[in-house]
Design a protein around this motif. Structure first.
Motif, short mmCIF file in Angstrom:
data_model
loop_
_atom_site.label_atom_id
_atom_site.label_comp_id
_atom_site.label_asym_id
_atom_site.label_seq_id
_atom_site.Cartn_x
_atom_site.Cartn_y
_atom_site.Cartn_z
N LYS A 118 0.83 -1.21 0.00
CA LYS A 118 0.00 0.00 0.00
C LYS A 118 0.86 1.26 0.00
N ARG A 119 1.93 1.26 0.81
CA ARG A 119 2.80 2.42 0.84
C ARG A 119 3.52 2.63 -0.49
N ALA A 120 3.77 1.53 -1.20
CA ALA A 120 4.41 1.62 -2.51
C ALA A 120 3.44 2.06 -3.60
N GLY A 121 2.16 2.16 -3.24
CA GLY A 121 1.16 2.64 -4.20
C GLY A 121 0.71 1.62 -5.21
N LEU A 122 0.83 0.32 -4.91
CA LEU A 122 0.39 -0.69 -5.86
C LEU A 122 -1.14 -0.74 -5.93
N PRO A 123 -1.69 -0.89 -7.14
CA PRO A 123 -3.16 -0.98 -7.30
C PRO A 123 -3.65 -2.38 -6.95
N GLY B 167 11.87 0.60 -1.51
CA GLY B 167 11.94 1.80 -0.70
C GLY B 167 11.03 1.78 0.52
N GLU B 168 10.15 0.77 0.60
CA GLU B 168 9.20 0.70 1.71
C GLU B 168 9.41 -0.51 2.62
N LEU B 169 10.46 -1.29 2.38
CA LEU B 169 10.64 -2.53 3.12
C LEU B 169 10.96 -2.28 4.59
N THR B 170 10.38 -3.10 5.43
CA THR B 170 10.64 -3.04 6.87
C THR B 170 11.94 -3.77 7.16
N PRO B 171 12.64 -3.47 8.27
CA PRO B 171 13.89 -4.16 8.60
C PRO B 171 13.71 -5.69 8.63
N GLY B 172 14.64 -6.38 7.99
CA GLY B 172 14.58 -7.84 7.93
C GLY B 172 13.98 -8.38 6.65
N LEU B 173 13.30 -7.51 5.88
CA LEU B 173 12.65 -7.93 4.64
C LEU B 173 13.54 -7.56 3.45
N SER B 174 13.72 -8.49 2.52
CA SER B 174 14.52 -8.22 1.33
C SER B 174 13.88 -8.89 0.12
N ILE B 175 13.88 -8.20 -1.01
CA ILE B 175 13.31 -8.76 -2.24
C ILE B 175 14.45 -9.30 -3.11
N HIS B 176 14.34 -10.57 -3.50
CA HIS B 176 15.37 -11.18 -4.35
C HIS B 176 14.96 -11.21 -5.82
N GLU B 177 13.66 -11.28 -6.07
CA GLU B 177 13.20 -11.40 -7.45
C GLU B 177 11.73 -11.02 -7.53
N ILE B 178 11.35 -10.41 -8.66
CA ILE B 178 9.94 -10.13 -8.91
C ILE B 178 9.67 -10.41 -10.38
N HIS B 179 8.59 -11.15 -10.65
CA HIS B 179 8.24 -11.42 -12.04
C HIS B 179 6.73 -11.51 -12.19
N GLU B 180 6.30 -11.46 -13.43
CA GLU B 180 4.88 -11.57 -13.73
C GLU B 180 4.53 -13.03 -13.98
N ALA B 181 3.36 -13.46 -13.52
CA ALA B 181 2.90 -14.82 -13.71
C ALA B 181 1.52 -14.79 -14.36
#
Length: 225
Positions: free
Chosen positions: A37-42, A91-105
């Motif tokens: 939500k903070r990242a503004g995703l629809p 830019g909105e991740l909380t401490p301890g959270l990390s994104i390794h990959e994002i893709h469309e399915a």
């Protein structure tokens, strides 16, 4: 109330460590809701009296367990650019959270939970046994046809065959009273293996000091759209 139909499905592979080690499954879901939500995703939402964002984790991460391999399913009402979305989420991740990959399915792809097959773990166990002694214990466990097991949940006792939940098991190192085990455990509709139970079945003298999930396997990997 009119709810727009999903237009895009994103799948995010992420890590959870640090303070998130002590967060429950439901709280981790709430963390991701806030991040999205903070990242503004629809975000697409469910129907009904109390709509919820259509996001789902592939497999619950037990409290006390860290991971580098979690999978998150996110449905959106509008298409987004993956590169800019990754930047916004990061830019909105909380401490301890990390994104390794994002893709469309594919939009019509089954839920991640219904595609679960197995999970991989690295486990540190305080125990004085040598590598050879650990290997003997592992070989004996894997040679068994059945390992009757019971687990207390509240007032209920669940009985099952622990052996059917262990696909692969090995010892990576054992010195100075600490062993490192690798495990590949079943995680599907027939049951989910728990590393601490496998450690008990191996006759360990202490509880694991670290359980880290290294992989989540699906029956068929999501195919990028």
């Amino acid at each position: 109330m009119n709810h727009p139909e999903p237009a895009q499905r994103l799948q995010i592979r992420f890590g959870a460590a640090g303070p998130l080690k002590y967060v429950s499954h439901l709280d981790l879901m709430r963390v991701w809701e806030r991040v999205c939500k903070r990242a503004g995703l629809p975000l697409a939402t469910s129907h009904g009296f109390s709509p919820r964002p259509k996001i789902a984790l592939a497999a619950p991460l037990a409290v006390g367990v860290t991971s580098e391999a979690e999978l998150l399913d996110v449905l959106l009402t509008e298409r987004v650019d993956l590169t800019s979305t990754l930047r916004q989420l990061s830019g909105e991740l909380t401490p301890g959270l990390s994104i390794h990959e994002i893709h469309e399915a594919p939009l019509k792809q089954p839920s991640l939970q219904s595609m679960l097959k197995a999970a991989g773990y690295v486990v540190d166990v305080p125990d004085p046994r040598t590598m050879d002694e650990w290997q003997i214990a592992i070989d004996a466990l894997l040679a068994r046809d059945e390992i009757p097991w019971s687990q207390q949940r509240g007032k209920e006792t669940k009985s099952y065959d622990l052996r059917k939940l262990v696909f692969d098991l090995d010892v990576d190192g054992a010195q100075d009273g600490l062993a490192t085990l690798t495990m590949r455990l079943r995680n599907d509709e027939q049951g989910a293996g728990r590393p601490e139970q496998v450690v008990l079945a191996l006759g360990a003298t202490g509880e694991p000091t670290r359980i880290h999930r290294t992989a989540i396997e699906l029956t068929s990997e999501p195919v990028p759209a």
